[in-house]
Design a protein around this motif. Sequence first.
Motif, PDB file in Angstrom:
ATOM      1  N   ALA A  43       1.565  -7.283  -1.807  1.00 50.96           N
ATOM      2  CA  ALA A  43       0.051  -6.756  -1.687  1.00 50.96           C
ATOM      3  C   ALA A  43      -0.483  -5.733  -2.486  1.00 50.96           C
ATOM      4  O   ALA A  43      -0.027  -4.615  -2.154  1.00 50.96           O
ATOM      5  CB  ALA A  43      -0.309  -7.167  -0.170  1.00 50.96           C
ATOM      6  N   GLY A  44      -1.586  -5.880  -2.960  1.00 51.74           N
ATOM      7  CA  GLY A  44      -2.310  -4.698  -3.784  1.00 51.74           C
ATOM      8  C   GLY A  44      -1.875  -4.391  -4.820  1.00 51.74           C
ATOM      9  O   GLY A  44      -2.178  -3.476  -5.665  1.00 51.74           O
ATOM     10  N   SER A  45      -0.687  -5.155  -5.375  1.00 51.43           N
ATOM     11  CA  SER A  45       0.118  -4.748  -6.759  1.00 51.43           C
ATOM     12  C   SER A  45      -0.493  -5.308  -7.807  1.00 51.43           C
ATOM     13  O   SER A  45      -1.522  -6.335  -7.774  1.00 51.43           O
ATOM     14  CB  SER A  45       1.536  -5.228  -6.678  1.00 51.43           C
ATOM     15  N   GLU A  46      -0.556  -4.652  -9.082  1.00 50.41           N
ATOM     16  CA  GLU A  46      -0.918  -5.182 -10.407  1.00 50.41           C
ATOM     17  C   GLU A  46      -0.483  -6.511 -10.533  1.00 50.41           C
ATOM     18  O   GLU A  46      -1.181  -7.433 -11.022  1.00 50.41           O
ATOM     19  CB  GLU A  46      -0.712  -4.117 -11.265  1.00 50.41           C
ATOM     20  N   GLY A  47       0.924  -6.914 -10.301  1.00 52.83           N
ATOM     21  CA  GLY A  47       1.532  -7.996 -10.102  1.00 52.83           C
ATOM     22  C   GLY A  47       0.728  -9.027  -9.682  1.00 52.83           C
ATOM     23  O   GLY A  47       0.378 -10.231 -10.350  1.00 52.83           O
ATOM     24  N   LEU A  48       0.384  -8.897  -8.259  1.00 48.38           N
ATOM     25  CA  LEU A  48      -0.340  -9.918  -7.517  1.00 48.38           C
ATOM     26  C   LEU A  48      -1.655 -10.074  -8.039  1.00 48.38           C
ATOM     27  O   LEU A  48      -2.194 -11.230  -8.111  1.00 48.38           O
ATOM     28  CB  LEU A  48      -0.596  -9.391  -5.945  1.00 48.38           C
ATOM     29  N   ALA A  49      -2.353  -9.129  -8.679  1.00 47.28           N
ATOM     30  CA  ALA A  49      -3.591  -9.205  -9.356  1.00 47.28           C
ATOM     31  C   ALA A  49      -3.494 -10.126 -10.460  1.00 47.28           C
ATOM     32  O   ALA A  49      -4.573 -11.018 -10.724  1.00 47.28           O
ATOM     33  CB  ALA A  49      -4.204  -8.031  -9.556  1.00 47.28           C
ATOM     34  N   GLU A  50      -2.509 -10.082 -11.219  1.00 47.73           N
ATOM     35  CA  GLU A  50      -2.533 -10.989 -12.159  1.00 47.73           C
ATOM     36  C   GLU A  50      -2.251 -12.194 -11.843  1.00 47.73           C
ATOM     37  O   GLU A  50      -2.602 -13.059 -12.609  1.00 47.73           O
ATOM     38  CB  GLU A  50      -1.412 -10.624 -13.376  1.00 47.73           C
ATOM     39  N   VAL A  51      -1.262 -12.698 -10.852  1.00 46.32           N
ATOM     40  CA  VAL A  51      -1.045 -13.945 -10.395  1.00 46.32           C
ATOM     41  C   VAL A  51      -2.463 -14.468  -9.921  1.00 46.32           C
ATOM     42  O   VAL A  51      -2.797 -15.690 -10.103  1.00 46.32           O
ATOM     43  CB  VAL A  51      -0.183 -13.774  -9.029  1.00 46.32           C
ATOM     44  N   VAL A  52      -3.228 -13.741  -9.126  1.00 43.87           N
ATOM     45  CA  VAL A  52      -4.504 -14.315  -8.634  1.00 43.87           C
ATOM     46  C   VAL A  52      -5.478 -14.614  -9.876  1.00 43.87           C
ATOM     47  O   VAL A  52      -6.066 -15.575  -9.945  1.00 43.87           O
ATOM     48  CB  VAL A  52      -5.289 -13.254  -7.859  1.00 43.87           C
ATOM     49  N   ILE A  88       4.524 -13.226 -15.713  1.00 47.33           N
ATOM     50  CA  ILE A  88       4.101 -12.312 -14.971  1.00 47.33           C
ATOM     51  C   ILE A  88       5.299 -11.251 -14.189  1.00 47.33           C
ATOM     52  O   ILE A  88       5.151 -10.308 -14.172  1.00 47.33           O
ATOM     53  CB  ILE A  88       3.165 -12.569 -13.984  1.00 47.33           C
ATOM     54  N   VAL A  89       6.169 -12.183 -13.474  1.00 49.47           N
ATOM     55  CA  VAL A  89       7.055 -11.603 -12.549  1.00 49.47           C
ATOM     56  C   VAL A  89       8.207 -11.048 -13.259  1.00 49.47           C
ATOM     57  O   VAL A  89       8.672  -9.876 -12.973  1.00 49.47           O
ATOM     58  CB  VAL A  89       7.480 -12.500 -11.451  1.00 49.47           C
ATOM     59  N   HIS A  90       8.808 -11.792 -14.336  1.00 49.21           N
ATOM     60  CA  HIS A  90      10.135 -11.381 -14.854  1.00 49.21           C
ATOM     61  C   HIS A  90      10.011 -10.036 -15.351  1.00 49.21           C
ATOM     62  O   HIS A  90      11.150  -9.274 -15.260  1.00 49.21           O
ATOM     63  CB  HIS A  90      10.435 -12.497 -15.760  1.00 49.21           C
ATOM     64  N   PRO A  91       9.233  -9.938 -16.192  1.00 50.83           N
ATOM     65  CA  PRO A  91       9.145  -8.362 -16.964  1.00 50.83           C
ATOM     66  C   PRO A  91       9.094  -7.276 -15.823  1.00 50.83           C
ATOM     67  O   PRO A  91      10.001  -6.167 -16.346  1.00 50.83           O
ATOM     68  CB  PRO A  91       8.318  -8.285 -17.852  1.00 50.83           C
TER      69      PRO A  91
END
Length: 203
Positions: A43-52, A88-91
């Motif tokens: 929650a709140g991560s750049e990764g989650l923002a990209e997923v959204v 998004i996640v693997h790198p």
Amino acid sequence: MSEFIIGITGGVASGKSAVTARFQALGIVVADADLAARDAVAAGSEGLAEVVAAFGSRILTADGHLDRAAMRARVFADVDARSRLEAIVHPRVRRQLMAECQAATGEYAIAAIPLLAEGGGRNAYPWLDRILVVDTSIETQRRRLMARDGIDADLAERMIAAQADRRQRLALADDVIVNDGPIEALDAHVAALDRRYRALAAA
């Protein structure tokens, strides 16, 4: 700083966790890809923002976390969606694993990567010095999955089939632990590999 890094992989219910626990008991730092994947979309991560941005806010829970069940259903029904999520996640997972291993104290460190064969193998993880595959027969995997998860043979078969096959994993291996026997047999295997890895790291 650990400059000698071992990757550990294996199929579902092969016994990877039992093996990594034994290395940890010998004082070896183990960086876990599953934990890194959770961090990547916290929650709140750049990764989650990209997923959204890629999938919309419907994949969020009311409190702003990733709805893992909804995301899992989406990517298993859509190969393109799975590829977008993995991009998004693997790198992020690879960067975190490398950083954790390199920062570890000790003669060597371990990166536990269940989907190493599926995620690009050595090309995706060029910083791994060796790869250890925990191998077991499909029959043993099926039996362990049914007992561990309380599932039937059909679902166990589908879970096994969804991963890379044994041949693909073993093609990556520098070292192999065959884990078809009693759990106690792992102690000697891990102790022997620990001695080998310490000697290779020192060299």
